[in-house]
Scaffold this active site. Structure first.
Site, PDB file in Angstrom:
ATOM      1  N   ARG A   1       0.765  -0.921   0.070  1.00 40.22           N
ATOM      2  CA  ARG A   1       0.468   0.007  -0.004  1.00 40.22           C
ATOM      3  C   ARG A   1       1.144   1.417  -0.033  1.00 40.22           C
ATOM      4  O   ARG A   1       0.865   2.403  -0.608  1.00 40.22           O
ATOM      5  CB  ARG A   1      -0.794  -0.119   1.111  1.00 40.22           C
TER       6      ARG A   1
ATOM      7  N   CYS B   1      -1.214   6.090   9.025  1.00 37.89           N
ATOM      8  CA  CYS B   1      -1.378   4.827   8.391  1.00 37.89           C
ATOM      9  C   CYS B   1      -2.550   4.938   7.407  1.00 37.89           C
ATOM     10  O   CYS B   1      -2.520   6.011   7.086  1.00 37.89           O
ATOM     11  CB  CYS B   1      -1.153   3.819   9.497  1.00 37.89           C
TER      12      CYS B   1
END
Length: 292
Positions: free
Chosen positions: A188, A245
């Site tokens: 990611r 995050c």
């Protein structure tokens, strides 16, 4: 304050009424189940199936995040101080209680509650290994509707602004060479997988620091010395690092790990990449990113 990570052996016996559980020094003990799943599974259903004796269920979406905010504030914005105080009061978590939180994924969601409470000066810790380790050791679990603690009055405690970094401050930190740690999975971070973020990639200048890297066998936190080496390699043991995050949840695992390592508390970019990438004016970087 108590250590940010405690083991099952550190817990007093959970063999009495939940309202009467006590920490070793006599203070009230609250055991909090903070399970939530990125794949959409129902954390409350998992709680009803099996949980630690006397544990109260804390819902990430309801108790630990705000809703109806602009997309640039991310998928799980911090609730207002007033809202968080009301949630803790409803759950029966008094300001002088010791809170031990767990999940079944190495602290993935329970660290969020722990970081929030510790920011406010309240004793809270992640249960190392969580429910999985607890059950594997043969300790008892309960099933069913679970515990409803008596509601308490919790005064409003304002979030300490020095523990947060804005989008601009996060970008400035990375540009100045300070560590900006991205806790998402590496694919990611690089942009190979977009998943649920508006755009693939990461904040320019950020460093890949997957939250799972602070865990060892059995999803237990690595030792303080190992964690110091880990964060030193990331260049995060000096200055004022920033952690983020996807939505400000798993970054809290890195924050807990840094405190366990004996480092100064890092700042949290609460909107995280979901908020960053929702702003069309923000540049997004792909690839391996910055190394210290």
């Amino acid at each position: 304050m108590i250590a940010p990570v405690v083991s099952a052996a550190d817990l007093p016996a959970l063999d009495g009424p939940a309202q009467g559980l006590r920490w070793h020094d006599g203070r009230s003990l609250v055991v909090a189940d903070v399970r939530w799943y990125l794949d959409g599974r129902d954390g409350n259903a998992a709680y009803r199936e099996a949980h630690l004796p006397g544990a109260v269920f804390v819902d990430l979406e309801t108790h630990l995040a705000a809703h109806g905010r602009p997309a640039v504030e991310g998928r799980h914005p911090f609730p207002t101080a007033e809202s968080f105080a009301a949630s803790m009061g409803t759950l029966g978590i008094a300001p002088d209680a010791v809170v031990v939180a767990y999940d079944d994924a190495g602290g993935f969601t329970s660290a969020r509650l722990v970081v929030m409470l510790r920011m406010l000066g309240q004793d809270a810790a992640v249960l190392d290994g969580g429910l999985t380790s607890w059950a594997a050791s043969g300790r008892p679990v309960e099933s069913g509707g679970g515990t409803e603690r008596q509601a308490v009055t919790v005064g409003v405690r304002q979030w300490p602004i020095e523990r947060f970094a804005s989008a601009d401050e996060t970008l400035a930190a990375a540009a100045s060479g300070e560590a900006v740690l991205d806790a998402r999975a590496r694919e990611r971070f690089t942009g190979e997988v977009a998943m649920i973020d508006p755009r693939p990639g990461h904040v320019p200048g950020a460093r890949s620091a997957p939250w799972g890297a602070v865990l060892g066998e059995g999803s237990h936190f690595r030792s303080p010395s190992e964690l110091r080496d880990h964060f030193h390699a990331l260049g995060a043991d000096t200055g004022r690092p920033v952690a983020y995050c996807g939505s400000g949840v798993s970054a809290c695992v890195n924050l807990v790990a840094m405190e366990r390592a004996g480092l100064e508390p890092a700042r949290l970019y609460a909107a995280s990449f979901s908020g960053w990438s929702a702003d069309p004016d923000h540049e997004v970087e792909t690839g391996l990113g910055t190394t210290p």
